[in-house]
Write an enzyme that holds these catalytic residues in place. Sequence first.
Site, PDB file in Angstrom:
ATOM      1  N   GLU A 102      21.014  62.117 -20.169  1.00  0.00           N
ATOM      2  CA  GLU A 102      21.859  62.346 -19.957  1.00  0.00           C
ATOM      3  C   GLU A 102      21.659  61.211 -18.275  1.00  0.00           C
ATOM      4  O   GLU A 102      22.499  60.311 -18.216  1.00  0.00           O
ATOM      5  CB  GLU A 102      21.732  63.218 -18.908  1.00  0.00           C
ATOM      6  N   THR A 124      18.051  62.812 -27.636  1.00  0.00           N
ATOM      7  CA  THR A 124      17.091  63.928 -26.269  1.00  0.00           C
ATOM      8  C   THR A 124      16.762  64.801 -27.128  1.00  0.00           C
ATOM      9  O   THR A 124      17.576  65.065 -27.706  1.00  0.00           O
ATOM     10  CB  THR A 124      18.051  64.364 -24.621  1.00  0.00           C
ATOM     11  N   ASP A 126      15.615  67.170 -25.907  1.00  0.00           N
ATOM     12  CA  ASP A 126      16.412  69.179 -25.085  1.00  0.00           C
ATOM     13  C   ASP A 126      17.754  68.867 -25.822  1.00  0.00           C
ATOM     14  O   ASP A 126      17.559  70.332 -25.496  1.00  0.00           O
ATOM     15  CB  ASP A 126      16.200  68.449 -23.688  1.00  0.00           C
ATOM     16  N   ARG A 161      -3.782  89.372 -29.433  1.00  0.00           N
ATOM     17  CA  ARG A 161      -3.100  88.854 -28.583  1.00  0.00           C
ATOM     18  C   ARG A 161      -2.364  88.597 -27.889  1.00  0.00           C
ATOM     19  O   ARG A 161      -1.146  88.872 -28.781  1.00  0.00           O
ATOM     20  CB  ARG A 161      -4.362  87.472 -28.306  1.00  0.00           C
ATOM     21  N   ARG A 170      14.008  70.887 -19.607  1.00  0.00           N
ATOM     22  CA  ARG A 170      14.176  71.114 -18.584  1.00  0.00           C
ATOM     23  C   ARG A 170      15.415  72.139 -17.974  1.00  0.00           C
ATOM     24  O   ARG A 170      15.021  72.685 -16.904  1.00  0.00           O
ATOM     25  CB  ARG A 170      14.394  69.868 -17.932  1.00  0.00           C
ATOM     26  N   GLU A 221       9.410  74.706 -20.543  1.00  0.00           N
ATOM     27  CA  GLU A 221       8.701  74.615 -18.862  1.00  0.00           C
ATOM     28  C   GLU A 221      11.018  74.951 -18.461  1.00  0.00           C
ATOM     29  O   GLU A 221       9.596  75.088 -17.061  1.00  0.00           O
ATOM     30  CB  GLU A 221       8.478  73.021 -19.088  1.00  0.00           C
ATOM     31  N   ARG A 267      -2.997  84.692 -23.620  1.00  0.00           N
ATOM     32  CA  ARG A 267      -3.199  83.008 -24.034  1.00  0.00           C
ATOM     33  C   ARG A 267      -1.982  81.882 -23.844  1.00  0.00           C
ATOM     34  O   ARG A 267      -1.218  82.636 -24.368  1.00  0.00           O
ATOM     35  CB  ARG A 267      -4.175  82.473 -25.420  1.00  0.00           C
ATOM     36  N   VAL A 274       3.022  66.549 -28.214  1.00  0.00           N
ATOM     37  CA  VAL A 274       3.118  66.239 -29.107  1.00  0.00           C
ATOM     38  C   VAL A 274       4.158  66.807 -29.966  1.00  0.00           C
ATOM     39  O   VAL A 274       4.950  66.253 -30.831  1.00  0.00           O
ATOM     40  CB  VAL A 274       2.512  67.967 -30.011  1.00  0.00           C
ATOM     41  N   ARG A 276       7.508  65.867 -29.140  1.00  0.00           N
ATOM     42  CA  ARG A 276       7.978  64.732 -28.941  1.00  0.00           C
ATOM     43  C   ARG A 276       7.671  63.006 -29.449  1.00  0.00           C
ATOM     44  O   ARG A 276       8.841  62.184 -29.739  1.00  0.00           O
ATOM     45  CB  ARG A 276       8.707  64.151 -27.675  1.00  0.00           C
TER      46      ARG A 276
HETATM   47  O1  F6P Z   1      13.230  63.817 -22.092  1.00  0.00           O
HETATM   48  C1  F6P Z   1      13.276  65.395 -21.969  1.00  0.00           C
HETATM   49  C2  F6P Z   1      11.892  65.770 -21.927  1.00  0.00           C
HETATM   50  O2  F6P Z   1      11.844  65.872 -22.787  1.00  0.00           O
HETATM   51  C3  F6P Z   1      12.604  66.835 -20.283  1.00  0.00           C
HETATM   52  O3  F6P Z   1      12.267  68.080 -21.425  1.00  0.00           O
HETATM   53  C4  F6P Z   1      10.637  67.179 -20.099  1.00  0.00           C
HETATM   54  O4  F6P Z   1      10.561  67.732 -18.469  1.00  0.00           O
HETATM   55  C5  F6P Z   1      10.668  65.836 -19.725  1.00  0.00           C
HETATM   56  O5  F6P Z   1      11.658  64.865 -20.901  1.00  0.00           O
HETATM   57  C6  F6P Z   1       9.359  64.934 -19.756  1.00  0.00           C
HETATM   58  O6  F6P Z   1       9.034  63.659 -19.774  1.00  0.00           O
HETATM   59  P1  F6P Z   1       7.574  62.650 -19.253  1.00  0.00           P
HETATM   60  O7  F6P Z   1       6.789  62.824 -20.145  1.00  0.00           O
HETATM   61  O8  F6P Z   1       8.551  61.611 -18.857  1.00  0.00           O
HETATM   62  O9  F6P Z   1       6.859  63.407 -17.998  1.00  0.00           O
END
Ligand code: F6P
Length: 343
Positions: A102, A124, A126, A161, A170, A221, A267, A274, A276
């Site tokens: 984006e 992406t 995401d 657990r 994001r 996250e 936990r 990992v 990505r």
């Molecule tokens: O590319 C988007 C993303 O995967 C988000 O989900 C995540 O918050 C961000 O990248 C993390 O990116 P970086 O490795 O630059 O911290």
Amino acid sequence: MKIGVLTSGGDCPGLNAVIRGITRKGGQEGHEVVGILNGWKGLFDESYITLDMKSVAGIVNRGGTILGTSRFGPFQQENGAEILQHKVARAEFDAIIAIGGEGSMHIAQQCHELGINIVGVPKTIDNDLSGTDYTFGFDTAVQIATEAIDRLHTTAESHHRVMILEVMGRHAGWIALYSGIAGGADSIIIPEMKVKIDEVCEVLKSRYKRGKLFSIIVVAEGAEYLLEEMKVEDSEKKKDEFGRARLGGISYFLANEIEKKTGFETRTTILGHVQRGGVPTAFDRVLGTRFGIYSVEMIIDKKFGRMCALQGSDIKDIPIQDAIGKLKTVDLNIYKAAKVFFK
Ligand code: F6P
């Protein structure tokens, strides 16, 4: 024509398949293909490499990007627009292919408005870019997250657990939703859906009552922005190069609260980068290859200011502007399907 190619933003499995597709198709059509290193920064630094059959040999199965990437924002620099135009002219690029998410598509749109011949390729993990059904990288991330859930299941069950898996996402919870469904999660917490920790605890308790002494929660996250109980101040967080807050850590807060409210040992696993890295799935390699080839065709047809997109099983193109207007958040019907199992 001289075509410049860059990858920008977070890396993503399938980028090399795109670069290979562009290079092979561009070469076959008689064009010169040049790689711009490290995103938009490479234009400013004039860091270029020749892309030919040799340089893209054997990369279709490699994660990351052979061009390097960054979250460098050209228009955030002093006199950024002038420098950018000057560098494009100096490198004698007839057109640029920008492969990014984006943030990168926003930059591509600004370039288009400046009169630079540019096309976009959506990327992406995401999966939150509008106009395209899927972005490459997403399938790989879901696969990795699902495998993580499978692994957490056996240890959760053995130790009785609650296990929380935190994944990326994001503004949109696509990875959490898909991997959560595929992995049989008992609760999925995503940025799109307001949820109270008490509601999550009720699910865990009802499972316990029927003899299920373990549970799996998947959380995106970015959900930290909606958990009413968790107050987050972006100003206190470290920032990335685009100036966005670095996310990660909601699962620690959640685990603490769940333990306090239920007494169940809880936990946390943060999957982090990992999901990505590493080899792309076949789906992402095919999609990346198709996008790469199509983006060269867009340049030949002078479809500047447009982005290629997967619609159904076809590759089409749409104005970049349409892709960046609004983020593609999760399909709530799919979330409804996932909720059937939150009992
Ligand atoms: O590319 C988007 C993303 O995967 C988000 O989900 C995540 O918050 C961000 O990248 C993390 O990116 P970086 O490795 O630059 O911290």
